[in-house]
Design an enzyme around this catalytic site. Structure first.
Site, PDB file in Angstrom:
ATOM      1  N   GLU A  57     -69.316 -16.506  50.279  1.00  0.00           N
ATOM      2  CA  GLU A  57     -68.006 -17.156  50.384  1.00  0.00           C
ATOM      3  C   GLU A  57     -68.068 -18.355  51.331  1.00  0.00           C
ATOM      4  O   GLU A  57     -67.472 -19.399  51.075  1.00  0.00           O
ATOM      5  CB  GLU A  57     -66.947 -16.159  50.883  1.00  0.00           C
ATOM      6  CG  GLU A  57     -66.572 -15.083  49.867  1.00  0.00           C
ATOM      7  CD  GLU A  57     -65.802 -15.628  48.661  1.00  0.00           C
ATOM      8  OE1 GLU A  57     -65.381 -16.797  48.687  1.00  0.00           O
ATOM      9  OE2 GLU A  57     -65.646 -14.868  47.683  1.00  0.00           O
ATOM     10  N   GLU A  92     -55.883  -9.296  37.749  1.00  0.00           N
ATOM     11  CA  GLU A  92     -57.268  -9.211  38.218  1.00  0.00           C
ATOM     12  C   GLU A  92     -58.122  -8.371  37.262  1.00  0.00           C
ATOM     13  O   GLU A  92     -59.290  -8.668  37.038  1.00  0.00           O
ATOM     14  CB  GLU A  92     -57.288  -8.609  39.627  1.00  0.00           C
ATOM     15  CG  GLU A  92     -58.621  -8.665  40.335  1.00  0.00           C
ATOM     16  CD  GLU A  92     -58.983 -10.061  40.835  1.00  0.00           C
ATOM     17  OE1 GLU A  92     -58.191 -10.994  40.659  1.00  0.00           O
ATOM     18  OE2 GLU A  92     -60.090 -10.217  41.392  1.00  0.00           O
TER      19      GLU A  92
END
Ligand SMILES: *[C@@H]1O[C@H](CO)[C@@H](O)[C@H](O)[C@H]1NC(C)=O
Ligand SMILES: *[C@@H]1O[C@H](CO)[C@@H](O)[C@H](O)[C@H]1NC(C)=O
Ligand SMILES: *[C@@H]1O[C@H](CO)[C@@H](O)[C@H](O)[C@H]1NC(C)=O
Length: 789
Positions: A136, A373
């Site tokens: 990330e 999701e």
């Protein structure tokens, strides 16, 4: 006199100009350049609204909370709050992730300001005591810094900063990369997922680093290789490219790569693959890396993995998760992240399949007002034949305003120029303005079933979602005009490119010091390929990893052939021909002006609604939502039934029956007609054709049945107790033909009470009934356009 006339004339002219400049400049859905310009500016305003709100209410922390207007920070008190802390390293994430969006907007002043703010806020040595995810941090921060540096130093760009810029973004990128790179010093060369920027592994439990996934382990290759090109220090590329290929080595014999494994032992935790979370950017970066770096080996990996997915994991409308060993389906769901895949298919030239896969996500947006999701395409049914409970159609119900659907829409628009995709962008823009905008930014959905929002705006909303939406409407962006054929968007939508000059300088100057990384790679090459699998045998502190890796006694003198070949090949990429960021329309595709190709030439446009009618169930709060592709102002402008090559075939089912064959009439029954109402003295002995309609289907007349139309046909009062209806009905019947003659759309039929329910019709009584509105019911199904007089 002449003068006065001229003045009057001028006045009129000014009036006209004024009118034109106001709302009359364009008709909505004509999508001319004025209209696109308007939408583009609206997206820019939305971006600055949220970015400025971040600067006011969120900075210097990582995010701003869009509803409560306070900073969303790292969880400073609970280091183990991984969901928050993996991403939020207290390094002004939203600011850094937004830099390249500002560059794309072309605002040199705002760009210069933001770049300076990064310099003021982030410590030069990046010595932050934060444990974060390597992946990330790489895609959001490292990639953000590198892309902004490219913009700042490229004289052909609007936001070129010239000599005033001192390369500090690149310096910061290098310092950050040096702090992330120790995560690669494992026994396998595959990185552990987390590291502390200040203390490396001293504070980290083994548990936090014992599982990595394919996307996270492989992807940093792209940003780190860019860094090598920019710094000429080759260790970033060598180390991460090695890990990329080692990750690919974990694939099964079917060329399917498991998502989850132990980076230190290469033990595979779950033999599952797909295109969504945990593996998405592996595919994306194999392809994009091959374009950016002209690397045929990476292209080979993309081609082989894509081919394997196509064989094993591909349903018509999506890719699903399969077992890497057997190729069998494992889970009946697809996830939101996999919406990126059509964009990559477009880059590789597979536009036709990309269009289909993208449609699936459009239908999800129609249904849920976002992309949940995780959506179950085959949810468990509750009790036998009862309809699926809408709560069971999603397993993970949030939609965090992820960019992937807009991203694919953008790519498909660049490739096809079909207004179909502009229409999608328009709807997303309206949703951003009306459904997702709050006082201090944009809030996605916490739960698509309830429509409840989440008080969070992740940095990708400004870094990606709004960026792709802006670019969709910005035909003339410099990115679209660049002669740079190898530019790509990183997985965080940060543009990257290499000019011939940059490549040439890199090839001339690159170096790799004989430092720890060099030694480590050399050592890995010598390690036996027959490493024992199983749980790690060493201390469960990762602090040990580094020492252990370098300290292992090498008993196997032979170099691992495969590994060394892999490494050697990195130096000799062959030429690959790719489309780059701006794919061109394939020559064999004919341009259809004034039509949407998808609306007119794609017979399967509504097939998904039909195939998945049982699970694409709208939650209550979406009941009256219009479908994007059939939004009337768009649909009736761009769909032409007379000229279209393939008209939508009816997706409804029809059946024929006779009420009583004994009463067959020798002559056709002649109805009397008043307007669209037909009165039949008798229906007995007539052959009746009835169509089953549901929202989302195309009817016999080629028209789309919108939820609104459907609702208008549903009676308020369903009445007949004996039938015991579920409210509201899922489907209705419509009479469309009598004795083989099709009646015009919207016909209404009235028949005699006695004819159907009189004494001579007693044999029909268990099949036929009617409700309070006197609509006919067949086996308790309402025939919405037949009334009992
Ligand atoms: C987080 O960042 C802010 C702003 O840069 C700084 O003032 C604060 O000390 C940092 N907090 C921690 C715990 O590092
Ligand atoms: C930090 O994590 C703890 C434990 O999970 C949680 O109770 C708390 O609300 C979190 N605080 C913040 C600011 O997120
Ligand atoms: C559907 O499922 C939800 C959650 O499991 C439950 O609360 C709800 O009562 C169910 N609805 C019906 C009609 O069964």
């Amino acid at each position: 006199m002449v003068l006065v006339e001229n003045v009057v004339y001028l006045f009129h002219l000014l009036q006209i100009v004024r009118l034109c400049l106001a709302s009359e400049r364009f008709t909505p859905f004509s999508f001319n350049r004025y209209e696109l310009e308007d939408y583009k500016n609206e997206v820019r305003d939305l971006f600055y609204f949220a970015f400025d709100s971040y600067l006011t209410h969120g900075y210097p922390y990582d995010e701003v909370k869009p509803i409560s207007c306070v900073p969303k920070t790292r969880n400073f008190t609970h280091e183990h709050d991984l969901i928050t802390n993996d991403v939020l390293g207290n390094f002004t994430t939203t600011l850094v992730d937004s830099l390249s969006t500002i560059a794309i907007l072309g605002d040199v002043d705002r760009f210069a300001e933001a770049v300076e703010l990064v310099d003021k806020t982030i410590p030069a040595d990046f010595s932050l005591d934060v444990t974060i995810q390597v992946f990330e941090t790489t895609i959001r921060i490292l990639g953000g810094l590198i892309s902004a540096h490219l913009y700042a130093t490229d004289p052909t760009k609007k936001v070129y900063l010239g000599p005033s810029y001192n390369n500090h973004l690149l310096t910061k990128a290098k310092v950050l990369a040096d702090r992330l790179l120790p995560s690669y010093l494992t026994r396998t060369g595959i990185p552990v997922p987390r590291i502390n920027l200040r203390s490396q592994f001293q504070k980290i439990d083994y548990m936090l680093v014992s599982e990595n996934n394919a996307a996270a382990a492989a992807s940093p290759m792209l940003e780190f290789t860019m860094l090598s090109y920019l710094t000429h220090d080759d260790k970033y590329r060598e180390v991460t490219a090695y890990a990329f290929k080692k990750t690919w080595d974990l694939r099964s014999e079917l060329n399917l790569l498991s998502m989850s494994f132990n980076p230190d032992t290469m033990e595979i935790y779950h033999p599952m693959t797909g295109t969504g979370a945990s593996i998405d950017s592996f595919f994306e970066y194999a392809l994009k890396g091959s374009i950016l770096f002209d690397d045929s080996e990476l292209y080979q990996i993309w081609a082989e993995s894509y081919y394997a997915l196509s064989i094993h994991a591909k349903a018509d409308w999506f890719f699903y998760n399969v077992n890497t060993q057997s190729g069998e389906m494992i889970t009946p769901w697809i996830d939101s992240l996999s919406a990126f895949f059509p964009g990559s298919q477009v880059l590789d030239g597979d536009v036709a399949d990309a269009e289909m896969k993208h449609l699936m996500f459009l239908k999800l947006w129609n249904t849920y007002g976002g992309i949940p999701e995780r959506w179950l395409f085959s949810p468990p049914r509750d009790r036998g034949r009862t309809p699926v409970n809408v709560s069971n159609t999603v397993q993970l119900g949030w939609y965090a305003l992820r960019p992937e659907f807009v991203e694919s829409t953008y790519f498909l628009y660049r490739a096809t120029k079909d207004v179909f995709y502009l229409n999608i962008g328009w709807h997303i823009l309206q949703d951003l303005k009306t459904r997702f905008k709050f006082e201090c930014g944009f809030a996605g959905l916490q739960n698509v079933i309830t429509g409840e929002h989440q008080d969070r705006m992740e940095s990708f909303v400004l870094g990606e979602t709004l960026k792709y939406l802006y670019l969709l409407f910005d035909e003339s962006n410099e990115l679209h005009k660049s002669s740079q054929r190898n530019q790509i968007f990183s997985t965080e939508a940060h543009p990257m490119w290499l000019t011939p000059k940059m490549k040439e300088q890199y090839n001339r100057n690159k170096f790799m010091d004989h430092d720890i990384y060099f030694t480590h790679l050399e050592h890995l090459k010598k390690l036996s390929a027959t490493r024992r699998k199983g749980p790690p045998s060493f201390q469960d502190k990762v602090l040990g990893l580094l020492k252990l890796t370098l300290g292992v006694e090498n008993t196997d003198e032979e170099l691992d052939d495969e590994l060394s070949k892999t490494l050697a090949a990195v130096h000799h990429p062959r030429h690959t021909i790719m489309h780059g960021t701006c794919p061109v329309l394939p020559k064999d595709k004919k341009l259809t002006f004034y039509h949407s190709r998808l609306l007119n030439d794609f017979p399967q446009l509504f097939r998904i609604d039909h195939n998945y009618a049982a699970t694409l169930i709208k939650p209550k709060w979406r009941q009256n939502a219009q479908h994007i592709e059939t939004f009337p102002d768009f649909y009736y402008r761009w769909y032409d039934r007379r000229t279209s090559v393939s008209q939508p075939a009816p997706l409804t089912a029809s059946f024929e029956f006779m009420l009583d064959s004994k009463h067959t009439h020798p002559l056709p029954v002649k109805p009397t007609k008043q307007g669209n109402v037909y009165y039949f003295p008798t229906l007995h002995g007539c052959k009746l054709r009835v169509e089953r309609i549901m929202p989302g289907l195309i009817d016999t007349y080629g028209d789309y049945i919108s939820p609104k139309i459907f609702k208008s046909l549903c009676p308020e009062d369903l009445n007949p107790g004996a039938c015991g209806f579920v409210q509201p009905p899922q489907e209705l019947l419509i009479m469309v033909a009598i004795d083989g003659k099709q009646f015009p759309k919207d016909s209404i039929f009235v028949t005699d009470y006695d004819d159907l329910f009189g004494p001579h019709a007693a044999d029909m009584n268990d099949i036929l009934s009617y409700n309070k509105k006197r609509q006919l019911l067949i086996n308790c199904n309402i025939v919405a356009n037949v009334y009992v007089g």
